[in-house]
Design a protein around this motif. Structure first.
Motif, short mmCIF file in Angstrom:
data_model
loop_
_atom_site.label_atom_id
_atom_site.label_comp_id
_atom_site.label_asym_id
_atom_site.label_seq_id
_atom_site.Cartn_x
_atom_site.Cartn_y
_atom_site.Cartn_z
N VAL A 117 67.87 67.04 33.00
CA VAL A 117 66.32 67.24 33.08
C VAL A 117 66.15 66.52 34.35
O VAL A 117 66.62 65.65 35.14
CB VAL A 117 65.74 66.11 32.06
N ASP A 177 57.66 61.64 30.65
CA ASP A 177 58.28 62.16 29.46
C ASP A 177 58.06 63.49 28.96
O ASP A 177 58.36 63.94 27.93
CB ASP A 177 57.77 61.08 28.34
N SER A 178 57.11 64.24 29.73
CA SER A 178 56.80 65.43 29.27
C SER A 178 57.41 66.69 29.93
O SER A 178 57.75 66.79 30.96
CB SER A 178 55.00 65.56 29.43
N ASP A 179 57.28 67.60 28.94
CA ASP A 179 58.08 68.95 29.59
C ASP A 179 56.96 69.34 30.63
O ASP A 179 55.48 69.42 30.27
CB ASP A 179 57.96 70.10 28.33
N LEU A 222 64.61 60.14 24.56
CA LEU A 222 64.43 61.75 24.21
C LEU A 222 65.66 62.19 23.76
O LEU A 222 66.60 62.42 24.69
CB LEU A 222 63.84 62.29 25.32
N ASP A 268 66.08 71.65 32.93
CA ASP A 268 64.77 71.43 32.13
C ASP A 268 64.07 70.60 33.05
O ASP A 268 64.01 69.37 33.51
CB ASP A 268 65.10 70.61 31.06
N ASN A 269 62.76 71.27 33.61
CA ASN A 269 61.83 70.69 34.57
C ASN A 269 61.00 69.87 33.45
O ASN A 269 60.36 70.13 32.70
CB ASN A 269 60.94 71.54 35.35
N ALA A 270 60.62 68.35 34.06
CA ALA A 270 59.59 67.72 33.24
C ALA A 270 59.05 66.74 34.12
O ALA A 270 59.24 66.83 35.37
CB ALA A 270 60.57 66.70 32.25
N HIS A 327 65.75 56.39 28.51
CA HIS A 327 64.88 57.47 27.93
C HIS A 327 65.20 57.51 26.34
O HIS A 327 66.43 57.40 26.06
CB HIS A 327 65.38 58.90 28.50
N ILE A 377 62.94 68.03 23.43
CA ILE A 377 63.30 66.62 23.90
C ILE A 377 62.16 65.76 24.61
O ILE A 377 62.39 64.89 24.72
CB ILE A 377 64.78 66.74 24.83
N PHE A 378 61.01 66.63 24.60
CA PHE A 378 60.06 65.78 25.31
C PHE A 378 58.93 65.33 24.42
O PHE A 378 58.83 65.64 23.42
CB PHE A 378 59.26 67.00 26.55
N GLU A 379 58.00 64.42 25.19
CA GLU A 379 56.99 63.74 24.38
C GLU A 379 56.01 64.92 23.85
O GLU A 379 55.51 64.90 22.73
CB GLU A 379 56.14 62.86 25.22
N ASN A 380 55.67 65.79 24.72
CA ASN A 380 54.71 66.74 24.22
C ASN A 380 55.43 68.08 23.43
O ASN A 380 54.87 69.12 23.68
CB ASN A 380 54.20 67.16 25.49
N SER A 381 56.64 67.96 23.23
CA SER A 381 57.29 69.29 22.56
C SER A 381 56.63 69.39 21.19
O SER A 381 56.10 68.41 20.49
CB SER A 381 58.79 68.98 21.98
#
Lengths: 331, 250, 364
Positions: free
Chosen positions: B204, B34-36, A39, B29-31, A37, A82-86
């Motif tokens: 995550v 790669d996305s939240d 991220l 942290d639920n994802a 990852h 930490i995410f792509e869509n943050s």
């Protein structure tokens, strides 16, 4: 020794040899982690605290002795999460510096930069703003000037040797923790959003300058040896390489010197408590374009830097552009 | 000379004596990939042509253990070691453990669900958890047992064009099926608990693993799985593999 | 006659000693006064372990029955507020006179007149079992009450809501304090109290028991004796031990009931298709009083049950137990009319009137 160094080929070879270990460092410092990852919150001191980075240079093109004022504006976008869509946060850093280079003896100089930081970071719902004194640096330089080799058959009318236009400077100095380092700020994306690193770092620089009648080339390689600050937080060692080519257009009252350049910065991972924090290394290549204008004893310069390729901290931080302007009084 | 003096300044003496106790926070942290994870609004790609919108994610985390660099293991007292992580409740995603012995921890282990031993203790030691689980809808009424994992939402696919509800509820069933799983992860950098330092272990959970883990599930085959001798254990395996420690912040 | 006349010095010593002793005594009583009034703690109760029964399975160390806990458990057992309407208590379906089953009801009706799909089972000797309900859905006695309390068709409540109700009923906080030392009412204590009540329900004093243990009382009639012999050879392979159940799950070839399609037997818990229509072998104690019979209460009399076993077994979609197949592979147990009569006579000796009339377990 100096005579030996006058042989140009030897000079270039030794320069390359000296830089080789640095290049190796650059290659190995940023080899990817095994983490699949990418991220993570990035941390570096490039962005905010250490705007005296080698890619900005320690002086003007011709490396003359001066004292001056410089303003640097930098623009970054970082992920707030930490995410792509943050969501994205936009950072704009304003650095105001007093800088200068003064001679001590014929071959020995001291340069220093004292910055004042005014940093803004805009989130989706709020703006963060910190300002204050940044980390200053003091570097001692030893300059080797090269002279043209005298041909045996040539008749020389003067006793003085003629400079060949090449110059090598070796700088050793330190960056002092005069800027505040706040540990809470490391919890966010881009903990480079600091006034200072809180650490006393070593600076080792090698500069080569060639100034001919019209063209000049100025190359600097700098290695930063970072130490841990009071929170046991140690930014990764950094290697910067920058090279500018300028062309002189002399006019009656002034000289205009436009230049173009390239630079590369390589960052090792950050450590805390002696442990490497994952995905905290980075590298970037930039191009620069600008110009200096020399008139009377003043030099005005402007430099616009744009990224060519970058991979900063898992691509969570993106450098947008940088602009610097400076006004120097030649001593 | 300056360089040498700088170098010597930075050398650390690692002779810290670690005593006392402190707190540590474990964040779930639920994802989705790669996305939240965003409930209800976002559409995610699942197996094949299936697309899902998730309305509920809840799971039970229990029996947390921390191992330090010397190999000592701290076990959170059993009666305080059952938690419900609920995506719709932000507070539930930060599990705060206190009275943890100060040490440098390198490994975390926890269970997903409720272990058989806990059931066999009867009401003894269920404490408040039974009530909490009831309130969170994590109890099966027809079977006096807990739902370890709740995953609900709506889906569509090439074969199912109208939005259809799906629900996966996974738990243990009597003595017949024990779906409790233990998960162990090494921390990339140590979590340092001190009297004045509270580290955060940020975990995550990639929920895409539920449908696309070791076993691939197509909702078209069975959108509702509550009790299934074959599929429930597969879901348990998928879900136990969805976790990773993203980072540790000291 | 020598009189001991203390001289002056002796007197002084004596006085001093007496004073000192008196002083110490007064101190003693002074400190006594500072003590709080003595509150007697709950007294432990012993769960009967009949000599002809297997070992108790319930973990008594984790929840030792006490008189206070037992009384609280009994009160909760008969407490209608455990249901949403305030009317249906455990005792509503578990009536003592019918060995704690729902007298005469095939399927019990619960809140809002709703019905489930199972027949109420007796509450007796549960301390000797470790899995509960027809399909083993509960694996600890403490947790079993959660099922009826939270089932919509039974008591239709939730645990948090029930606890809140108890907190607001004036009698309960003190009862909880007496039993557990705190007025804090939580699910653990409520369930433990119910268990303490239930584990004390040991039924082991039927005519059968007295004969087996060679205690005083009437001996078996010859019909009953014949019934016992037949029972041992034809029934005891599943209805084993003096609990009359081997506690396993078996499919007895009972015809599929199309009225309750949700009924899957043990499969509901284990998920295995092979467990379809397997049910936990019930204990036959007090069988005379617990009619109607089978998981859905379809047989009203013991005669009907035995008729089923001899002639009524069918394939029902699951795997009928091997023990219930005859030598030629067909389903059923050979029983003629006389044999059935004898077995029924024997089964009636399992009625334990002491248990059915035990005031300790009574509502009033």
């Amino acid at each position: 020794m100096i005579k030996g160094l006058q042989n140009f080929k030897v000079i270039w070879m030794s320069l390359t040899l000296m830089l080789l270990p640095f290049v190796n460092e650059a290659k190995t410092c940023c080899s990817n982690d095994n983490h699949s990852h990418s991220l993570f919150e990035p941390t570096c001191d490039l962005c905010g605290c250490s705007t005296s980075a080698g890619s900005f240079g320690f002086g003007s093109l011709k490396n003359s002795n001066f004292v001056g004022l410089r303003y640097i504006y930098q623009n970054y976008e970082s992920k707030d999460g930490i995410f792509e869509n943050s969501p994205i946060s936009k950072e704009s850093f304003n650095t105001y510096q007093i800088w200068g280079r003064v001679p001590i003896t014929e071959s020995f100089y001291v340069s220093s930069i004292i910055p004042y930081q005014d940093l803004y970071r805009t989130f989706q719902d709020r703006v963060e703003h910190i300002n204050g004194l940044g980390d200053m640096n003091v570097i001692g330089w030893y300059q080797f000037t090269f002279y043209k080799k005298q041909k045996d058959a040539e008749v020389v009318f003067s006793v003085d040797r003629e400079p060949s236009g090449h110059r090598i400077q070796i700088g050793i100095g330190a960056k002092f923790p005069t800027g505040a380092f706040e540990e809470e700020l490391t919890d966010r994306v881009n903990p480079g959003f600091q006034l200072g690193t809180g650490s006393l770092d070593g600076v080792f620089s090698l500069n080569h300058g060639y100034s001919g009648s019209k063209i000049g080339v100025n190359t600097t390689a700098t290695y930063y040896l970072k130490t841990a600050n009071k929170n046991d937080y140690r930014f990764g060692n950094q290697f910067s390489l920058a090279s500018n080519v300028y062309y002189s257009f002399p006019k009656t009252t002034h000289i205009i010197m436009p230049f173009v350049g390239v630079s590369g910065d390589f960052y090792n991972s950050i450590e805390q408590f002696g442990e490497i924090l994952p995905e905290t290394s980075g590298e970037s290549f930039s191009g620069a374009i600008g110009s200096e204008v020399v008139f009377n004893r003043f030099t005005i310069g402007a430099n616009y830097t744009f990224p060519i390729q970058q991979s900063l901290f898992g691509d969570n931080v993106e450098a947008i552009n940088k602009l610097s302007v400076y006004l120097n009084l030649t001593l | 000379m300056l360089a040498i003096s700088i170098l010597s300044c930075s050398s650390d003496d690692n002779e810290e004596v670690i005593t006392g106790s402190g707190s540590i926070t474990v964040e779930f942290d639920n994802a989705y990939l790669d996305s939240d994870l965003l409930l209800n609004t976002s559409s995610y790609n699942a197996s094949g042509t299936e697309k899902i919108k998730i309305s509920k994610v809840k799971y039970i985390v229990s029996n947390i253990k921390l191992e330090d660099e010397d190999g000592h293991v701290y076990v959170v007292p059993k009666n305080e070691s059952y938690f419900i992580v609920d995506e719709s409740n932000e507070d539930s995603q930060m599990i705060e453990l206190s009275d943890v012995p100060a040490a440098n921890y390198t490994k975390i282990t926890y269970g997903l669900g409720v272990d058989q031993a806990k059931y066999l203790e009867g009401a003894d030691g269920q404490g408040d958890f039974l009530t909490k689980a009831q309130e969170a809808g994590m109890m099966w009424s027809w079977q006096a047992g807990y739902k370890f994992f709740v995953f609900e939402g709506l889906y569509t696919s090439d074969d199912t064009t109208t939005e259809t509800a799906f629900a996966y509820h996974m738990g243990s069933h009597g003595t017949a099926l024990d779906n409790y799983k233990e998960i162990s992860m090494t921390l990339a950098n140590t979590a340092r608990v001190r009297t004045d330092m509270t580290p955060i272990v940020h975990i995550v959970a990639d929920l895409s693993n539920t449908l696309m883990g070791d076993t691939e599930f197509k909702l078209d085959d069975a959108p509702q799985i509550h009790v299934d001798a074959v599929k429930s254990p597969q879901i348990a395996t998928n879900v136990s593999g969805m976790f990773m420690v993203h980072h540790v912040h000291n | 006659m020598i009189k001991y006349i203390p001289n002056q010095a002796n007197l002084m010593v004596m006085k001093k000693t007496i004073l000192i002793i008196a002083f110490i005594c007064s101190l003693w009583s002074c400190s006594d006064d500072d003590n709080e009034a003595y509150i007697p703690g709950p007294m432990a109760l012993e769960v009967e372990q009949p000599s002809n029964f297997p070992e108790i399975k319930y973990a008594l160390e984790a929840n030792t029955p006490t008189d206070a806990g037992f009384e609280l458990g009994k009160k909760l057992f008969y407490e209608g507020n455990l249901s949403s309407s305030g009317i249906i208590s455990c005792g509503f379906c578990h009536e003592q006179a019918s060995a704690f089953t729902h007298h005469g009801h095939t399927i019990s009706h619960g809140e809002n007149g709703l019905e489930g799909f199972r027949n109420t089972q007796p509450i007796q000797n549960l301390a000797f079992f470790d899995e509960f309900t027809w399909d083993g859905a509960a694996i600890h006695l403490d947790l079993q009450p959660i099922i009826p309390i939270t089932a919509e068709v039974e008591m239709n409540e939730t645990i948090p809501s029930v606890l809140e109700k108890l907190e607001n009923l004036p009698e309960y906080p003190q009862l909880f304090e007496k039993a557990f030392g705190t007025t804090e009412i939580n699910s653990e204590r409520m369930l433990k109290a119910l268990s303490q009540f239930m584990v004390m329900m040991v039924s082991a004093n039927s005519k059968y028991d007295k004969v087996m243990r060679q205690e005083e009382g009437e001996p078996f009639t010859s019909l009953e004796q014949t019934g016992l012999t037949l029972f041992k050879s034809k029934c005891a392979s599943c209805h084993a031990t003096d609990l009359f159940s081997d506690q396993s799950y078996r499919n007895n070839g009972i015809p599929y009931n199309p009225k309750h399609i949700e009924e899957k037997g043990r499969q509901r818990v284990s998920g295995y298709e092979s467990d379809f229509y397997k049910f936990r072998v019930p204990s036959l104690r007090n069988i005379e009083m617990t009619f109607p019979y089978m998981h859905d209460g379809r047989f009203g009399t013991l005669e009907a049950v035995l008729n089923f076993y001899s002639d009524g077994m069918v394939e029902n979609g699951g795997e009928v137990d091997e023990q219930l197949k005859k030598a030629d592979g067909s389903l059923g147990i050979h029983l003629n009319t006389n044999e059935k009569e004898a077995i029924i006579a024997f089964l009636k000796t399992l009625t334990d009137n002491e248990f059915l009339n035990d005031k300790r377990f009574a509502e009033f």
